[in-house]
Design a protein around this motif. Structure first.
Motif, PDB file in Angstrom:
ATOM      1  N   MET A   1     -28.498 -28.825 -40.700  1.00 26.77           N
ATOM      2  CA  MET A   1     -27.808 -29.588 -41.712  1.00 26.77           C
ATOM      3  C   MET A   1     -26.720 -30.411 -41.020  1.00 26.77           C
ATOM      4  SD  MET A   1     -25.655 -28.313 -45.093  1.00 26.77           S
ATOM      5  CE  MET A   1     -26.860 -27.081 -45.435  1.00 26.77           C
ATOM      6  N   ARG A   2     -26.608 -31.688 -41.416  1.00 27.67           N
ATOM      7  CA  ARG A   2     -25.590 -32.591 -40.875  1.00 27.67           C
ATOM      8  C   ARG A   2     -24.633 -32.998 -41.985  1.00 27.67           C
ATOM      9  NH1 ARG A   2     -27.070 -37.665 -38.242  1.00 27.67           N
ATOM     10  NH2 ARG A   2     -25.010 -37.477 -37.345  1.00 27.67           N
ATOM     11  N   LEU A   3     -23.351 -32.949 -41.668  1.00 33.16           N
ATOM     12  CA  LEU A   3     -22.328 -33.268 -42.647  1.00 33.16           C
ATOM     13  C   LEU A   3     -21.330 -34.242 -42.034  1.00 33.16           C
ATOM     14  CD1 LEU A   3     -21.273 -31.390 -45.443  1.00 33.16           C
ATOM     15  CD2 LEU A   3     -19.356 -31.556 -43.894  1.00 33.16           C
ATOM     16  N   LEU A   4     -20.900 -35.233 -42.802  1.00 31.12           N
ATOM     17  CA  LEU A   4     -19.900 -36.196 -42.365  1.00 31.12           C
ATOM     18  C   LEU A   4     -18.628 -35.976 -43.161  1.00 31.12           C
ATOM     19  CD1 LEU A   4     -19.019 -38.797 -40.845  1.00 31.12           C
ATOM     20  CD2 LEU A   4     -20.016 -40.091 -42.760  1.00 31.12           C
ATOM     21  N   ILE A   5     -17.514 -35.878 -42.448  1.00 36.30           N
ATOM     22  CA  ILE A   5     -16.199 -35.782 -43.075  1.00 36.30           C
ATOM     23  C   ILE A   5     -15.396 -36.998 -42.635  1.00 36.30           C
ATOM     24  CG2 ILE A   5     -14.048 -34.472 -43.285  1.00 36.30           C
ATOM     25  CD1 ILE A   5     -15.657 -31.940 -42.594  1.00 36.30           C
ATOM     26  N   CYS A   6     -14.923 -37.774 -43.605  1.00 41.17           N
ATOM     27  CA  CYS A   6     -14.096 -38.956 -43.334  1.00 41.17           C
ATOM     28  C   CYS A   6     -12.737 -38.749 -43.985  1.00 41.17           C
ATOM     29  CB  CYS A   6     -14.726 -40.209 -43.917  1.00 41.17           C
ATOM     30  SG  CYS A   6     -16.307 -40.628 -43.218  1.00 41.17           S
ATOM     31  N   THR A   7     -11.678 -38.919 -43.217  1.00 42.92           N
ATOM     32  CA  THR A   7     -10.340 -38.759 -43.773  1.00 42.92           C
ATOM     33  C   THR A   7      -9.495 -39.978 -43.452  1.00 42.92           C
ATOM     34  OG1 THR A   7      -9.517 -37.613 -41.798  1.00 42.92           O
ATOM     35  CG2 THR A   7     -10.404 -36.246 -43.585  1.00 42.92           C
ATOM     36  N   ALA A   8      -8.676 -40.368 -44.412  1.00 43.59           N
ATOM     37  CA  ALA A   8      -7.779 -41.509 -44.247  1.00 43.59           C
ATOM     38  C   ALA A   8      -6.371 -41.077 -44.631  1.00 43.59           C
ATOM     39  CB  ALA A   8      -8.228 -42.671 -45.121  1.00 43.59           C
ATOM     40  N   GLY A   9      -5.440 -41.341 -43.751  1.00 44.41           N
ATOM     41  CA  GLY A   9      -4.044 -41.020 -44.017  1.00 44.41           C
ATOM     42  C   GLY A   9      -3.170 -41.730 -43.010  1.00 44.41           C
ATOM     43  N   VAL A  32     -21.292 -31.040 -37.760  1.00 48.11           N
ATOM     44  CA  VAL A  32     -20.258 -31.791 -38.468  1.00 48.11           C
ATOM     45  C   VAL A  32     -19.768 -32.953 -37.619  1.00 48.11           C
ATOM     46  CG1 VAL A  32     -17.954 -31.677 -39.512  1.00 48.11           C
ATOM     47  CG2 VAL A  32     -19.490 -29.714 -39.690  1.00 48.11           C
ATOM     48  N   ASP A  33     -19.699 -34.129 -38.225  1.00 39.47           N
ATOM     49  CA  ASP A  33     -19.042 -35.291 -37.627  1.00 39.47           C
ATOM     50  C   ASP A  33     -17.790 -35.565 -38.441  1.00 39.47           C
ATOM     51  OD1 ASP A  33     -21.062 -35.730 -35.752  1.00 39.47           O
ATOM     52  OD2 ASP A  33     -22.147 -37.097 -37.082  1.00 39.47           O
ATOM     53  N   ILE A  34     -16.658 -35.707 -37.756  1.00 37.44           N
ATOM     54  CA  ILE A  34     -15.413 -36.083 -38.419  1.00 37.44           C
ATOM     55  C   ILE A  34     -15.040 -37.459 -37.899  1.00 37.44           C
ATOM     56  CG2 ILE A  34     -12.988 -35.521 -38.799  1.00 37.44           C
ATOM     57  CD1 ILE A  34     -13.720 -32.565 -38.368  1.00 37.44           C
ATOM     58  N   GLN A  35     -14.963 -38.424 -38.825  1.00 38.01           N
ATOM     59  CA  GLN A  35     -14.714 -39.805 -38.425  1.00 38.01           C
ATOM     60  C   GLN A  35     -13.691 -40.462 -39.332  1.00 38.01           C
ATOM     61  OE1 GLN A  35     -18.206 -42.220 -37.878  1.00 38.01           O
ATOM     62  NE2 GLN A  35     -19.462 -40.467 -37.316  1.00 38.01           N
ATOM     63  N   ALA A  36     -13.034 -41.469 -38.789  1.00 34.06           N
ATOM     64  CA  ALA A  36     -12.162 -42.308 -39.607  1.00 34.06           C
ATOM     65  C   ALA A  36     -13.043 -43.202 -40.471  1.00 34.06           C
ATOM     66  CB  ALA A  36     -11.270 -43.152 -38.709  1.00 34.06           C
ATOM     67  N   PRO A  37     -12.645 -43.472 -41.687  1.00 38.37           N
ATOM     68  CA  PRO A  37     -13.464 -44.299 -42.575  1.00 38.37           C
ATOM     69  C   PRO A  37     -13.813 -45.665 -41.984  1.00 38.37           C
ATOM     70  CG  PRO A  37     -11.683 -43.300 -43.807  1.00 38.37           C
ATOM     71  CD  PRO A  37     -11.443 -42.990 -42.364  1.00 38.37           C
ATOM     72  N   TYR A  46     -27.196 -38.072 -43.017  1.00 38.27           N
ATOM     73  CA  TYR A  46     -26.354 -36.906 -43.308  1.00 38.27           C
ATOM     74  C   TYR A  46     -26.877 -36.225 -44.563  1.00 38.27           C
ATOM     75  CZ  TYR A  46     -23.018 -38.637 -39.906  1.00 38.27           C
ATOM     76  OH  TYR A  46     -22.417 -39.049 -38.743  1.00 38.27           O
ATOM     77  N   ASP A  47     -26.674 -34.924 -44.633  1.00 39.77           N
ATOM     78  CA  ASP A  47     -27.070 -34.170 -45.819  1.00 39.77           C
ATOM     79  C   ASP A  47     -25.984 -34.164 -46.885  1.00 39.77           C
ATOM     80  OD1 ASP A  47     -29.710 -33.137 -44.938  1.00 39.77           O
ATOM     81  OD2 ASP A  47     -28.470 -32.298 -43.322  1.00 39.77           O
ATOM     82  N   ALA A  48     -24.755 -34.468 -46.475  1.00 37.04           N
ATOM     83  CA  ALA A  48     -23.633 -34.539 -47.412  1.00 37.04           C
ATOM     84  C   ALA A  48     -22.493 -35.282 -46.735  1.00 37.04           C
ATOM     85  CB  ALA A  48     -23.178 -33.146 -47.840  1.00 37.04           C
ATOM     86  N   VAL A  49     -21.613 -35.826 -47.571  1.00 29.98           N
ATOM     87  CA  VAL A  49     -20.442 -36.550 -47.091  1.00 29.98           C
ATOM     88  C   VAL A  49     -19.230 -36.055 -47.865  1.00 29.98           C
ATOM     89  CG1 VAL A  49     -19.336 -38.818 -46.875  1.00 29.98           C
ATOM     90  CG2 VAL A  49     -21.812 -38.604 -46.536  1.00 29.98           C
ATOM     91  N   ILE A  50     -18.128 -35.877 -47.136  1.00 28.61           N
ATOM     92  CA  ILE A  50     -16.845 -35.547 -47.752  1.00 28.61           C
ATOM     93  C   ILE A  50     -15.882 -36.659 -47.363  1.00 28.61           C
ATOM     94  CG2 ILE A  50     -14.912 -33.925 -47.826  1.00 28.61           C
ATOM     95  CD1 ILE A  50     -16.944 -31.723 -47.044  1.00 28.61           C
ATOM     96  N   ILE A  51     -15.263 -37.265 -48.367  1.00 35.34           N
ATOM     97  CA  ILE A  51     -14.288 -38.320 -48.134  1.00 35.34           C
ATOM     98  C   ILE A  51     -12.944 -37.829 -48.641  1.00 35.34           C
ATOM     99  CG2 ILE A  51     -13.594 -40.696 -48.642  1.00 35.34           C
ATOM    100  CD1 ILE A  51     -16.597 -41.284 -49.197  1.00 35.34           C
ATOM    101  N   GLY A  52     -11.938 -37.890 -47.782  1.00 34.16           N
ATOM    102  CA  GLY A  52     -10.596 -37.479 -48.167  1.00 34.16           C
ATOM    103  C   GLY A  52      -9.596 -38.580 -47.907  1.00 34.16           C
ATOM    104  N   SER A  53      -8.637 -38.718 -48.796  1.00 36.55           N
ATOM    105  CA  SER A  53      -7.595 -39.718 -48.624  1.00 36.55           C
ATOM    106  C   SER A  53      -6.238 -39.138 -48.956  1.00 36.55           C
ATOM    107  CB  SER A  53      -7.837 -40.930 -49.523  1.00 36.55           C
ATOM    108  OG  SER A  53      -6.798 -41.890 -49.352  1.00 36.55           O
TER     109      SER A  53
END
Length: 166
Positions: A1-9, A32-37, A46-53
């Motif tokens: 399973m591949r998951l992308l997490i993008c966070t902006a702050g 898991v890949d953690i990337q800047a938006p 990806y199997d899922a994406v999490i976007i955080g701001s």
């Protein structure tokens, strides 16, 4: 399973929440890949994406809003959203953030959560400091690591069960 997490702050609190979620997923064997938006152009694969701001003056960071716009124009995997903040002393509901509500609508997200963040006045710009001084916000580190990790586990349970919902 591949998951992308993008966070902006701006000051690292939102990114630290994304990193902690990533650790939970990796512990369970998720790639898991953690990337800047700004660096994300596609989310297929990806199997899922999490976007955080982060939330500043009741708004999401522009990079997170731009990512939502890019992703909304294409097919995408299940998406979860989180907001970091706001930190203020009013009694109004913190989940009422117009940018997050817009993202929920256009992306048909599974869930949106708001987590407390961290505010260190010494790291604020002059303009941010003026806003802080007039906002009623309280300085401190209010991140709830147990709450963040438990939400990551809820997301993982939804993905492994094949029935999104959180």
């Amino acid at each position: 399973m591949r998951l992308l997490i993008c966070t902006a702050g701006r000051h690292g609190a939102t990114h630290s929440l994304g990193q902690e979620m990533g650790r939970v997923f990796e512990h369970e064997g998720v790639d898991v890949d953690i990337q800047a938006p700004e660096s994300v152009t596609r989310v297929d694969g990806y199997d899922a994406v999490i976007i955080g701001s982060a939330v500043y003056s009741d708004r999401w960071v522009p990079a997170a809003k731009a990512l939502v716009d890019r992703v909304s124009r294409s097919e995408h995997p299940p998406i979860w959203l989180f907001s970091c903040g706001p930190l203020h002393s009013s009694d109004r509901p913190v989940n009422v953030i117009s940018d997050a509500a817009h993202a929920v609508s256009v992306l048909h997200v599974i869930a949106h959560r708001t987590f407390p963040g961290r505010l260190d006045p010494d790291k604020l710009s002059v303009g941010e400091r003026q806003i802080f001084d007039n906002s009623g916000a309280v300085a401190g580190d209010f991140r709830d690591w147990v709450l963040v990790c438990n939400w990551a586990r809820e997301i993982l349970a939804c993905l492994t069960a094949g029935t999104p919902g959180s």
